[in-house]
Design a protein around this motif. Structure first.
Motif, PDB file in Angstrom:
ATOM      1  N   LEU A  37    -138.727 -26.924  44.519  1.00  0.00           N
ATOM      2  CA  LEU A  37    -137.512 -27.735  44.550  1.00  0.00           C
ATOM      3  C   LEU A  37    -137.169 -28.103  45.990  1.00  0.00           C
ATOM      4  CD1 LEU A  37    -135.427 -25.550  42.068  1.00  0.00           C
ATOM      5  CD2 LEU A  37    -136.738 -27.619  41.513  1.00  0.00           C
ATOM      6  N   ASP A  38    -136.300 -29.075  46.145  1.00  0.00           N
ATOM      7  CA  ASP A  38    -135.845 -29.505  47.470  1.00  0.00           C
ATOM      8  C   ASP A  38    -135.203 -28.337  48.212  1.00  0.00           C
ATOM      9  OD1 ASP A  38    -134.608 -30.685  49.683  1.00  0.00           O
ATOM     10  OD2 ASP A  38    -134.059 -32.493  48.584  1.00  0.00           O
ATOM     11  N   GLN A  39    -135.686 -28.090  49.424  1.00  0.00           N
ATOM     12  CA  GLN A  39    -135.181 -26.985  50.236  1.00  0.00           C
ATOM     13  C   GLN A  39    -134.654 -27.480  51.588  1.00  0.00           C
ATOM     14  OE1 GLN A  39    -135.228 -23.463  49.303  1.00  0.00           O
ATOM     15  NE2 GLN A  39    -135.443 -24.499  47.345  1.00  0.00           N
ATOM     16  N   SER A  40    -134.188 -28.721  51.629  1.00  0.00           N
ATOM     17  CA  SER A  40    -133.678 -29.282  52.874  1.00  0.00           C
ATOM     18  C   SER A  40    -132.506 -28.454  53.403  1.00  0.00           C
ATOM     19  CB  SER A  40    -133.219 -30.722  52.655  1.00  0.00           C
ATOM     20  OG  SER A  40    -134.305 -31.541  52.276  1.00  0.00           O
ATOM     21  N   GLY A  41    -132.519 -28.174  54.705  1.00  0.00           N
ATOM     22  CA  GLY A  41    -131.412 -27.465  55.339  1.00  0.00           C
ATOM     23  C   GLY A  41    -131.399 -25.973  55.132  1.00  0.00           C
ATOM     24  N   VAL A  42    -132.479 -25.398  54.587  1.00  0.00           N
ATOM     25  CA  VAL A  42    -132.463 -23.947  54.354  1.00  0.00           C
ATOM     26  C   VAL A  42    -132.850 -23.168  55.601  1.00  0.00           C
ATOM     27  CG1 VAL A  42    -132.988 -24.227  51.910  1.00  0.00           C
ATOM     28  CG2 VAL A  42    -134.865 -23.843  53.533  1.00  0.00           C
ATOM     29  N   SER A  43    -133.231 -23.885  56.661  1.00  0.00           N
ATOM     30  CA  SER A  43    -133.637 -23.266  57.918  1.00  0.00           C
ATOM     31  C   SER A  43    -134.797 -22.304  57.671  1.00  0.00           C
ATOM     32  CB  SER A  43    -132.441 -22.582  58.587  1.00  0.00           C
ATOM     33  OG  SER A  43    -132.779 -22.135  59.878  1.00  0.00           O
ATOM     34  N   HIS A  44    -134.775 -21.134  58.350  1.00  0.00           N
ATOM     35  CA  HIS A  44    -135.914 -20.223  58.289  1.00  0.00           C
ATOM     36  C   HIS A  44    -135.659 -19.089  57.306  1.00  0.00           C
ATOM     37  CE1 HIS A  44    -139.499 -19.123  61.018  1.00  0.00           C
ATOM     38  NE2 HIS A  44    -139.682 -18.587  59.831  1.00  0.00           N
ATOM     39  N   SER A  45    -134.964 -19.402  56.222  1.00  0.00           N
ATOM     40  CA  SER A  45    -134.630 -18.352  55.259  1.00  0.00           C
ATOM     41  C   SER A  45    -135.879 -17.849  54.536  1.00  0.00           C
ATOM     42  CB  SER A  45    -133.601 -18.858  54.242  1.00  0.00           C
ATOM     43  OG  SER A  45    -134.076 -20.002  53.567  1.00  0.00           O
ATOM     44  N   LEU A  46    -135.841 -16.572  54.229  1.00  0.00           N
ATOM     45  CA  LEU A  46    -136.948 -15.866  53.592  1.00  0.00           C
ATOM     46  C   LEU A  46    -136.434 -15.238  52.301  1.00  0.00           C
ATOM     47  CD1 LEU A  46    -139.882 -14.709  54.017  1.00  0.00           C
ATOM     48  CD2 LEU A  46    -138.793 -12.792  55.184  1.00  0.00           C
ATOM     49  N   SER A  47    -137.157 -15.410  51.217  1.00  0.00           N
ATOM     50  CA  SER A  47    -136.712 -14.878  49.922  1.00  0.00           C
ATOM     51  C   SER A  47    -137.047 -13.394  49.819  1.00  0.00           C
ATOM     52  CB  SER A  47    -137.375 -15.637  48.771  1.00  0.00           C
ATOM     53  OG  SER A  47    -136.975 -16.985  48.773  1.00  0.00           O
ATOM     54  N   LEU A  48    -136.016 -12.562  49.909  1.00  0.00           N
ATOM     55  CA  LEU A  48    -136.195 -11.111  49.820  1.00  0.00           C
ATOM     56  C   LEU A  48    -135.568 -10.521  48.567  1.00  0.00           C
ATOM     57  CD1 LEU A  48    -135.481 -10.117  53.538  1.00  0.00           C
ATOM     58  CD2 LEU A  48    -137.704 -10.435  52.436  1.00  0.00           C
TER      59      LEU A  48
END
Length: 255
Positions: A37-48
């Motif tokens: 899905l579109d992830q614009s603007g999520v920066s360097h987030s990591l799914s934990l």
């Protein structure tokens, strides 16, 4: 040469097809791992806190229900673990990633994650105007992208540096050249809150951008100035964000 491609606009974004075409002008060993899905603007987030769902959408094409950072880790550490990529390409983003955008951008983050993993990495973005918003001029990225990547790779990318490339919103034959730039800065009023009401009268809000702030004359030598002059902007961004000069001052007062 093996190339790993990702983006933040999602697996079905037109710009992802553009980055793949750019990659194929450099190598025939191209892999695509992009967000579902579109992830614009999520920066360097990591799914934990959520599991990553991986879906093969075609030969060497995978969708990850996660962020661009997740995609690069999944691609390098799981899908391509036996033979690592030689280059990471992130983009081509619909819209420029300059000035403060580099802090928010998922496109930049995808390339940064490649850099963290020790891979030469590039973030590529295609600027659009009000007139080209629905139809960005992808041919500009297609024409200039491959040679920018080839020439930078010949020189060699420093281990802790990511290459941020932005293409101006004009036809390829209108581009004036290529400029090596520094990260620009907008004024502090470029972000705004747009307040609205739903059908029941309850308030909700959108984060938006002030058009007037984007029309200011940018400082010479910046990524903003290059695009305004119809130049391809190439900005080396360092992973190490330490302010060395201020660190030295701090040593005099913090003992």
């Amino acid at each position: 040469m093996r190339i790993l491609c990702t983006n933040d606009d999602g697996i079905h974004a037109p710009g992802l097809k553009v980055i793949e075409e750019i990659a194929r002008q450099i190598s025939d060993d191209v892999w695509v791992v992009a967000p579902e899905l579109d992830q614009s603007g999520v920066s360097h987030s990591l799914s934990l806190n959520d599991p990553l769902r991986l879906r093969e959408v075609g030969p060497r094409h995978f969708a990850v229900r996660g962020t661009p950072t997740d995609c690069i880790i999944m691609g390098a550490r799981h899908i391509l673990k036996d033979k690592q990529p030689d280059i990471v390409l992130s983009g081509v983003n619909k819209g420029r990633n300059v000035a403060e955008d580099v802090v928010y951008s998922g496109t930049i983050a995808g390339a940064l994650e490649g850099t963290i993993l020790g891979l030469p990495s590039f973030a590529l973005s295609q600027e659009f105007s009000m007139e080209t918003r629905t139809k960005p001029l992808w041919d500009t990225a297609l024409k200039f992208g491959p040679d920018v990547i080839r020439n930078v790779m010949k020189l060699g990318v420093p281990r802790n540096t990511v290459i941020n490339v932005n293409f101006p919103s004009c036809m390829p034959d209108e581009v004036k050249g290529i400029a090596v730039t520094r990260q620009g800065k907008r004024n502090l009023g470029f972000l705004k809150i747009d307040s609205r009401q739903d059908g029941r009268g309850n308030p909700y809000y959108w984060i938006g951008f002030e058009r007037s702030a984007m029309l200011e004359v940018p400082a010479e030598g910046t990524d903003l100035a290059a695009l305004a002059a119809k130049l391809v902007s190439v900005t080396p961004l360092r992973l190490d964000r330490t302010d060395e000069a201020f660190s030295e001052k701090l040593k005099g007062v913090l003992k």
